[in-house]
Motif scaffolding. Structure first.
Motif, PDB file in Angstrom:
ATOM      1  N   ASP A 197       5.223   8.756   0.352  1.00  0.00           N
ATOM      2  CA  ASP A 197       3.871   8.391   0.773  1.00  0.00           C
ATOM      3  C   ASP A 197       2.830   8.894  -0.229  1.00  0.00           C
ATOM      4  O   ASP A 197       1.868   8.193  -0.557  1.00  0.00           O
ATOM      5  CB  ASP A 197       3.603   8.963   2.164  1.00  0.00           C
ATOM      6  N   ARG A 247       1.591  -1.965   0.034  1.00  0.00           N
ATOM      7  CA  ARG A 247       0.739  -0.897  -0.495  1.00  0.00           C
ATOM      8  C   ARG A 247       0.234  -1.202  -1.904  1.00  0.00           C
ATOM      9  O   ARG A 247      -0.328  -0.334  -2.566  1.00  0.00           O
ATOM     10  CB  ARG A 247       1.510   0.423  -0.468  1.00  0.00           C
ATOM     11  N   ASP A 267       7.269  11.778   3.402  1.00  0.00           N
ATOM     12  CA  ASP A 267       6.029  12.417   2.945  1.00  0.00           C
ATOM     13  C   ASP A 267       5.906  12.343   1.425  1.00  0.00           C
ATOM     14  O   ASP A 267       4.823  12.062   0.883  1.00  0.00           O
ATOM     15  CB  ASP A 267       5.996  13.878   3.400  1.00  0.00           C
ATOM     16  N   LEU A 281       6.301   3.998   6.361  1.00  0.00           N
ATOM     17  CA  LEU A 281       5.865   3.867   4.971  1.00  0.00           C
ATOM     18  C   LEU A 281       4.980   2.638   4.798  1.00  0.00           C
ATOM     19  O   LEU A 281       4.008   2.654   4.037  1.00  0.00           O
ATOM     20  CB  LEU A 281       7.090   3.779   4.056  1.00  0.00           C
TER      21      LEU A 281
END
Length: 562
Positions: free
Chosen positions: A290, A318, A287, A202
């Motif tokens: 993300d 992020r 997933d 991640l």
């Protein structure tokens, strides 16, 4: 044959020629003149230290049961099946420090590359560099056959689960009983992967292709197992020795190993099923997160354990706005003491995380998509995504009605045997005795799961193998700060214990916890040197009341001549 280094302390001059030769041979240039100016500096794998009876040389022991391999959640450290050699694939290393925590011999940190190095006994050279450099022949190389006990067991072993414990059980059963049949039942559709690496993926620290910690079709091709994928166990009839699967199939067995693992602990609050609320336990979760973790969005992470904090760091990387909600008074409350927990909270706050301790989420608000969360204080926080990391719960509903004793997990003895003969359990779904407290519990840690799996697989086919029980330990790195916790780190939870503080300054905190002359806990923040020694003292319950230094006591546990 596995090559090992043999050391004769009587011959050693402590000239450290071995250390220099080791660093040079592992440099980029492999020449002294160039190696001494290389950046980052070459790391030696052999280290000369003071030992029990004088000088000792720390190097890879090539152990028969290598704890470093058992602790490696990336597959970087592994044992070559053909000859038993322990090798390190440095490209797969994620620098989690788990191997450093369990090995006091051949593992070294490599901070410049955010990973570890280890003594490889100079694989590829006829003579190891340290041996060639030693003027008195104190170091010698010797090839040793790895002895493996074999049994005539040729029955059918069924293993439920294909994570650490399940794979370890399969490996051990095949190792000791080459003639047995093995079937692995797994809910996963694809190849075996490492769940502890999901947070690393991640954060972008590892590619998803590296989540696979064993080669593709490893169980089928190298272990000779039949693998039934994409199904779950839904029932067990111990009288008929039959396992019922979710696809309606029934499988008979001579030995059953339950390694079904655990699922993310659910939160039972209104709105917990809204879109945008996630756990992080499998590839599907990864997933989904993300896709949702877009820069600028507002994220709430519920739970201050290791996984929750790893997720926080990944989301900060992020560029999300992150709030951490922790029910306890400080993060990592099951792993560290209050002082270290507050250091961790401050560390995350300095990196932009809003930390709310002593609070819990009581409601998630939104129409279809989560939009807000309400805390038990009444405060409402805006949220675009919520990630719940409040531990795990064993996946054992299918055992109801069977004769297998289940409390929080399946109750097992030191050899992973359950209350039903021929049925074993290991990993995050198994409950064993904590050697320090004497209480039964689950230690949902990768190395414990792997070692329990090996005990289950070995004992199931007739080679009795035990584990020390529900050992407690963990290694973490957050924003570049290393933390290792071993055993009981909060003396108030253990009657009769005492504390020895080794260091306490702005960047470092190190303490040991003793009871009845034994090391029962160690907490290392910032400086994690000596972790492998402390772990072995804890694991082996070494008595240090005679005044022996911890670093010396652990050396006494070596096998003769090694």
């Amino acid at each position: 044959m596995a090559r090992a280094l043999v050391f004769d302390g009587e011959r050693c001059l402590a000239c450290r020629s071995c250390e220099l030769a080791c660093a040079v041979i592992h440099s980029r240039s492999r020449r002294l003149a160039e190696a001494i100016v290389e950046e980052p500096r070459p790391r030696r794998r052999v280290s000369v230290v003071r030992g029990v009876n004088g000088i000792d040389a720390l190097r890879c022991e090539q152990c028969d049961e290598p704890l470093c391999v058992f602790s490696c959640k990336s597959g970087a450290l592994h044992r070559v099946p053909a000859d038993g050699r322990v090798v390190l694939d440095e490209e797969r290393c994620v620098g989690c420090l788990m191997c450093l925590m369990v090995c006091p011999y051949g593992i070294r940190p490599d901070p410049a590359r955010d990973r570890v190095t280890r003594c490889d006994v100079c694989a590829g050279l006829d003579v190891p560099a340290c041996v060639s450099a030693c003027p008195t022949h104190a170091l010698q190389a010797r090839d040793e056959a790895v002895a493996r006990a074999h049994t005539a067991f040729d029955g059918h072993v069924v293993i439920v689960g294909s994570s650490a414990a399940g794979v370890a059980a399969c490996e051990a059963a095949r190792e000791h009983a080459p003639g047995c049949a093995i079937t692995v039942v797994t809910a996963d559709q694809g190849p075996e992967y490492s769940r502890p690496l999901l947070a690393y993926a991640l954060a972008g620290r590892v590619d998803t292709s590296l989540l696979r910690w064993r080669p593709e079709r490893y169980l089928e091709n190298e272990m000779g197992a039949t693998v039934v994928r994409g199904v779950r166990a839904v029932g067990l009839d111990t009288s008929r020795r039959a396992l019922t699967l979710s696809n309606g199939q029934e499988i008979g067995f001579d030995r059953l190993i339950i390694a079904a693992g655990a699922r993310s602990a659910r939160v039972s609050v209104p709105g917990a099923t809204l879109d945008g609320v996630f756990g992080l336990r499998d590839l599907e979760d990864l997933d989904a997160i993300d896709r949702a973790a877009v820069a600028g969005r507002r994220a709430i992470v519920v739970g201050g354990g290791n996984v929750g904090l790893q997720v926080c760091e990944a989301l900060v990387d992020r560029k999300l706005s992150v709030t951490l909600v922790v029910k306890s008074a400080y993060p990592l409350s099951q792993m560290v003491d209050e002082q270290t927990g507050r250091r961790v909270g401050d560390l995350f706050a300095r990196h932009g995380v809003t930390v709310r301790t002593g609070r819990d989420v009581v409601e998630m608000i939104g129409r279809q998509q989560v939009e807000q969360v309400r805390l038990d204080s009444g405060e409402v926080l805006p949220a675009d995504i919520v990630i719940v990391g409040k531990g795990v719960a064993p996946d054992l509903e299918w055992l109801k009605g069977s004769l297998v004793e289940v409390r929080r997990g399946v109750v097992v003895d030191a050899c992973a045997r359950t209350s039903v003969p021929g049925v074993f359990a290991a990993g995050d779904c198994a409950e064993s005795v904590d050697p320090v407290s004497g209480r039964s519990g689950i230690s949902a840690i990768w190395p414990v799961a792997y070692e329990m799996g090996r005990a289950a697989g070995s004992t199931a086919v007739g080679v009795e193998q035990s584990t020390p029980g529900a050992l407690r330990m963990n290694a973490s790195r957050f924003f570049g700060v290393s933390i290792i916790s071993i055993g009981e780190t909060v003396p108030e939870r253990l009657t009769g214990s005492s504390v020895h503080l080794l260091a306490n300054d702005e960047s470092t905190y190190r303490k040991l916890v003793y009871r009845d002359g034994r090391l029962v806990g160690a907490l290392l923040y910032g400086d994690v040197s000596g972790a492998g020694t402390y772990y072995r003292l804890y694991r082996e319950a070494v008595d240090v009341r005679d005044g022996a230094l911890e670093e010396l006591a652990v050396r006494a546990m070596r096998r003769p001549g090694r």
